[in-house]
Design a protein around this motif. Structure first.
Motif, PDB file in Angstrom:
ATOM      1  N   ILE A 362       0.829  -1.204   0.000  1.00  0.00           N
ATOM      2  CA  ILE A 362       0.000   0.000   0.000  1.00  0.00           C
ATOM      3  C   ILE A 362       0.864   1.256   0.000  1.00  0.00           C
ATOM      4  O   ILE A 362       0.566   2.237  -0.691  1.00  0.00           O
ATOM      5  CB  ILE A 362      -0.948  -0.015   1.219  1.00  0.00           C
ATOM      6  CG1 ILE A 362      -1.898  -1.208   1.109  1.00  0.00           C
ATOM      7  CG2 ILE A 362      -1.750   1.274   1.294  1.00  0.00           C
ATOM      8  CD1 ILE A 362      -2.749  -1.437   2.326  1.00  0.00           C
ATOM      9  N   ASN A 365       2.274   1.787  -3.431  1.00  0.00           N
ATOM     10  CA  ASN A 365       1.237   2.355  -4.292  1.00  0.00           C
ATOM     11  C   ASN A 365       1.198   3.862  -4.137  1.00  0.00           C
ATOM     12  O   ASN A 365       1.107   4.614  -5.114  1.00  0.00           O
ATOM     13  CB  ASN A 365      -0.129   1.758  -3.930  1.00  0.00           C
ATOM     14  CG  ASN A 365      -0.459   0.520  -4.718  1.00  0.00           C
ATOM     15  OD1 ASN A 365      -0.994   0.589  -5.816  1.00  0.00           O
ATOM     16  ND2 ASN A 365      -0.110  -0.634  -4.167  1.00  0.00           N
ATOM     17  N   SER A 366       1.266   4.311  -2.898  1.00  0.00           N
ATOM     18  CA  SER A 366       1.257   5.742  -2.617  1.00  0.00           C
ATOM     19  C   SER A 366       2.474   6.441  -3.205  1.00  0.00           C
ATOM     20  O   SER A 366       2.364   7.469  -3.881  1.00  0.00           O
ATOM     21  CB  SER A 366       1.204   5.949  -1.097  1.00  0.00           C
ATOM     22  OG  SER A 366       1.447   7.294  -0.754  1.00  0.00           O
ATOM     23  N   GLY A 369       2.726   6.257  -7.280  1.00  0.00           N
ATOM     24  CA  GLY A 369       1.787   7.191  -7.896  1.00  0.00           C
ATOM     25  C   GLY A 369       2.212   8.629  -7.700  1.00  0.00           C
ATOM     26  O   GLY A 369       2.122   9.453  -8.622  1.00  0.00           O
ATOM     27  N   ALA A 597       1.746  -2.987  -7.017  1.00  0.00           N
ATOM     28  CA  ALA A 597       2.010  -1.552  -6.857  1.00  0.00           C
ATOM     29  C   ALA A 597       2.610  -0.940  -8.115  1.00  0.00           C
ATOM     30  O   ALA A 597       2.119   0.072  -8.620  1.00  0.00           O
ATOM     31  CB  ALA A 597       2.932  -1.322  -5.659  1.00  0.00           C
ATOM     32  N   ALA A 601      -0.541   1.277  -9.862  1.00  0.00           N
ATOM     33  CA  ALA A 601      -0.542   2.619  -9.267  1.00  0.00           C
ATOM     34  C   ALA A 601      -0.524   3.740 -10.311  1.00  0.00           C
ATOM     35  O   ALA A 601      -1.339   4.672 -10.223  1.00  0.00           O
ATOM     36  CB  ALA A 601       0.624   2.763  -8.288  1.00  0.00           C
ATOM     37  N   THR A 643      -2.705  10.021  -2.322  1.00  0.00           N
ATOM     38  CA  THR A 643      -1.424   9.658  -1.705  1.00  0.00           C
ATOM     39  C   THR A 643      -1.558   9.522  -0.196  1.00  0.00           C
ATOM     40  O   THR A 643      -1.045   8.563   0.406  1.00  0.00           O
ATOM     41  CB  THR A 643      -0.362  10.726  -2.041  1.00  0.00           C
ATOM     42  OG1 THR A 643      -0.236  10.851  -3.453  1.00  0.00           O
ATOM     43  CG2 THR A 643       0.990  10.348  -1.451  1.00  0.00           C
ATOM     44  N   LEU A 646      -3.761   6.354   0.956  1.00  0.00           N
ATOM     45  CA  LEU A 646      -2.976   5.115   0.860  1.00  0.00           C
ATOM     46  C   LEU A 646      -1.917   5.054   1.956  1.00  0.00           C
ATOM     47  O   LEU A 646      -1.699   4.002   2.572  1.00  0.00           O
ATOM     48  CB  LEU A 646      -2.326   5.019  -0.516  1.00  0.00           C
ATOM     49  CG  LEU A 646      -3.263   4.773  -1.702  1.00  0.00           C
ATOM     50  CD1 LEU A 646      -2.522   4.950  -3.011  1.00  0.00           C
ATOM     51  CD2 LEU A 646      -3.878   3.384  -1.626  1.00  0.00           C
TER      52      LEU A 646
END
Length: 709
Positions: A362, A365-366, A369, A597, A601, A643, A646
């Motif tokens: 997670i 992913n933040s 992105g 991710a 993302a 952002t 996440l």
């Protein structure tokens, strides 16, 4: 086969009757020569591998710096750019298992060299569309391009336009449509990035394993650290290269630059994005050349010839009996296959590993992105050029990340932090990092005043549908298209979508120096004192440069704070895994980060950003192109909000990791773990979960850390 110095000593002590000849001295001298050649060979490989890491990090970061350029050049939305960005991970995943398994049995340096060639081919392929899709066409009123034909921006009567000019214009559009209909050139960019991912695959597993096999054991960690340090320099040069190329016009060398009527501050500006890929491709080719001349095997150092605890290869290879070795390897393979499912069950039965894996997925992913669309956010939110944006990221943000990673490791070593302390440091880093990110919500710029989009033609804030509001009484007598984007700046400080929609009746000058007069919509604005306008959009508000400065300061501190927790978190992962499952656990971890991710993302971040677009461009043959104007407030809330959400979810998982560790460990265990005596991750078999300091030093490799943060 030469005998070692220890065997010589035993030989002469047990046979004192025999005369002493020079064989022992020969063996000692040959051993020293072999050791020197080993050191020399591994250092050559180290230098070559460091250069390859630099090359791949440079090309990867350069792609991030050209996201907005590619979007504008190919007239595609951010979501499609996200798919292109994620194709690198897809290419990497396609062959990573094959390379990791079969690569160790083949000529590893040459496989790395072949990977460099494939990576360079992919990089060259990304740049190829520039040479096949014709010159870049941006939307501009015809009189600003050709001053010899005097055409009123407000076409009250189409008969005033010379027939030949209309015919030529229509013929050009039709030709452009035929060319555009037969090609979707962005597919070549996607395929090129896919090839880059395939070519990059053997570099990390085969290169690190080669160093670990043939380096002196106490130097292995130092060599790997050198490779990673050089790799961190790559993104700095990648973004600086992006800054340089973004200053140059896309068709530099092919068109007369004096005829270009847009500036780097215009949202239609496209820099020489392709030039950097050619440079990165050449660097990748040069980086792969040394590997074709390196040997398949290097002589092993003396310290590893008799060691039973060095590398996995030295544990199983027995030179005296090849039959026994083959039989043993077959039995070992069968045993490994039989243990796969129990190992997987054991791994996923470890709550600390599962919770940390979820937190990492997670959080990445933040971070992925955020990093992918950070250049776009700075350009759209603060009105900065692509060149300045890339320069700031390369010279300020990337060094802050590198310093943060180094600081995390230094803190772990200086204060002898154990497992529980590493979890606390990782959690604290994430918490304060995302807390700082929260302050960025207050550091945004207001929307630019664009008539018909963000403000009405009378100066009030917009409340109605923007497409219908583009037309007003002041331009009702003009034959204007709502799809055009050719902004002009009125004397009243308001941007108009086009000179036609501003109701301009006359123009003077050509190119960037064009001035429009008798603009009826400019004259009706509440604060207007004149009815003239100039080419290009108006600048953002006076407070925006100050907000951009605040953003840079907070962004650097946030990058550093988040990076501090990377190394402690990775150490936590290593120390809570049984030693024989460590490689398997790291493989699952890397695979999960890439699949869950690295690929999705950029796509869903791009989809979310597309929802904030106020004015879409239009392709020459119809259809929606790239976004021309974003809602600054909505973009800020979507980009930072996604952002932050996440990141907050990942913090909850990190808290769960800390809770499980506290439940399973006592203060005494934590103290002992800090002193390197006992682990603190298990209750039933703490000894199995223990990783001693030597193993830890060799294994603190953080996959893709130079590009992820």
């Amino acid at each position: 086969m030469e005998i070692s110095s220890k065997e010589n000593t035993g030989f002469f002590s047990n046979n004192t009757i025999l005369p002493v000849d020079r064989s022992s001295f020969k063996s000692e001298s040959s051993a020293s020569k072999e050791n020197q050649s080993c050191c020399g060979g591994i250092k050559v490989f180290l230098g070559a591998l460091s250069f390859v890491y630099f090359a791949k990090a440079l090309s990867g970061s350069y792609l991030k710096s050209t996201i907005t350029q590619i979007e504008r050049r190919f007239d595609i939305p951010s979501s499609l750019v996200g798919v292109i960005d994620g194709s690198f991970e897809i290419g990497n995943l396609l062959i990573i298992i094959l390379v990791s398994y079969f690569g160790a049995k083949l000529h590893r340096p040459r496989i790395i060299g072949a990977g460099c060639l494939i990576m360079s081919a992919g990089t060259f392929l990304i740049a190829m569309p520039q040479f096949f899709m014709g010159r870049y066409r941006y939307e501009r009123f015809s009189s600003t391009i050709n001053s010899t034909v005097s055409i009123s921006p407000c076409l009250q009567d189409k008969s005033q336009t010379p027939l030949s000019a209309l015919e030529k214009s229509q013929a050009k559009i039709n030709a452009g449509c035929e060319k555009e209909a037969g090609s979707s050139m962005w597919i070549y960019v996607l395929l090129g990035n896919l090839l880059r991912g395939i070519g990059e695959t053997p570099i990390q597993p085969l290169g690190i394993a080669y160093i670990d096999d043939y380096a002196v054991e106490e130097n292995a960690a130092l060599y790997i650290g050198c490779v990673q340090t050089v790799a961190i320099i790559g993104p700095i040069f990648g973004f600086l290269l992006g800054s340089l190329c973004a200053k140059l016009y896309v068709d530099i060398g092919f068109v007369d630059l004096d005829s270009v009527t847009i500036s780097p501050k215009d949202v239609q500006w496209v820099g020489a994005w392709w030039l950097g890929y050619l440079i990165a491709g050449v660097i990748s080719v040069l980086a792969g050349i040394p590997f074709w001349f390196l040997p398949k095997h290097l002589p092993k150092p003396d310290s590893r010839k008799d060691s039973s605890t060095s590398s996995e290869q030295s544990k199983f290879i027995i030179e005296e009996n090849k039959d026994q070795r083959t039989s043993y390897q077959q039995q070992a393979k069968l045993a490994e296959m039989a243990k796969f499912l129990p190992s997987l069950k054991n791994l996923f039965g470890n709550p600390v590993y599962i919770l940390y894996l979820c937190a990492s997925i997670i959080q990445f992913n933040s971070l992925i992105g955020m990093v992918t669309y950070k250049p776009k956010y700075i350009e759209q939110q603060y009105g900065q050029t692509s060149s300045k944006t890339n320069f700031v990221i390369g010279l300020i943000n990337i060094p802050a990340v590198a310093f943060g990673i180094f600081s995390g490791g230094l803190i772990m070593k200086k204060f002898r932090i154990g497992v529980l302390g590493a979890a606390k440091l990782s959690l604290g880093s994430s918490f304060f990092g995302y807390l700082l990110l929260l302050s960025l919500f207050a550091m945004g710029c207001e929307n630019s005043d664009v008539a018909g989009l963000t403000v009405s033609y009378h100066g009030t804030k917009m409340m109605t549908d923007y497409e219908q509001a583009l037309f007003s009484e002041c331009n009702s007598g003009c034959s204007c298209s709502k799809n055009d984007w050719d902004p002009i700046c009125g004397e009243n400080g308001v941007t108009y979508v086009s000179a036609c929609l501003a109701g301009c009746q006359a123009s003077n000058g050509s190119g960037k120096n064009t001035v429009f007069f008798n603009c009826s919509c400019v004259g009706t604005f509440e604060s207007s004192q004149s009815s003239s306008a100039v080419v290009g959009p108006c600048q953002k508000g006076n407070e925006c440069p100050k907000m951009f400065l605040y953003f840079l300061v907070v962004s650097v501190i946030t990058s550093y704070t988040l990076s501090v927790g990377g190394t402690p978190g990775y150490i936590l992962l290593l120390r809570c895994i049984k030693p024989h499952l460590k490689s398997f656990a790291l493989g699952i971890y890397t695979l999960a980060i890439r699949v869950l991710a690295g690929i999705p993302a950029p796509v869903y971040f791009g989809v979310a950003i597309d929802t904030t677009c106020l004015k879409w461009g239009s392709k020459r043959c119809g259809g929606r192109g790239a976004c021309r104007l974003y809602d600054s407030s909505a973009l800020r809330y979507v980009y930072l909000g996604l952002t932050l959400v996440l990141g907050t979810v990942s913090i909850f998982f990190s808290v769960a990791v800390l809770w499980v560790l506290r439940k399973r460990s006592s203060p005494q265990d934590e103290t002992l773990s800090a002193n390197g005596e006992r682990g603190a991750c298990g209750t039933k078999s703490r000894k199995d979960n223990f990783v001693n300091s030597d193993q830890l030093i060799q294994s603190t490799y953080w996959p893709e850390k130079e590009t992820r943060l």
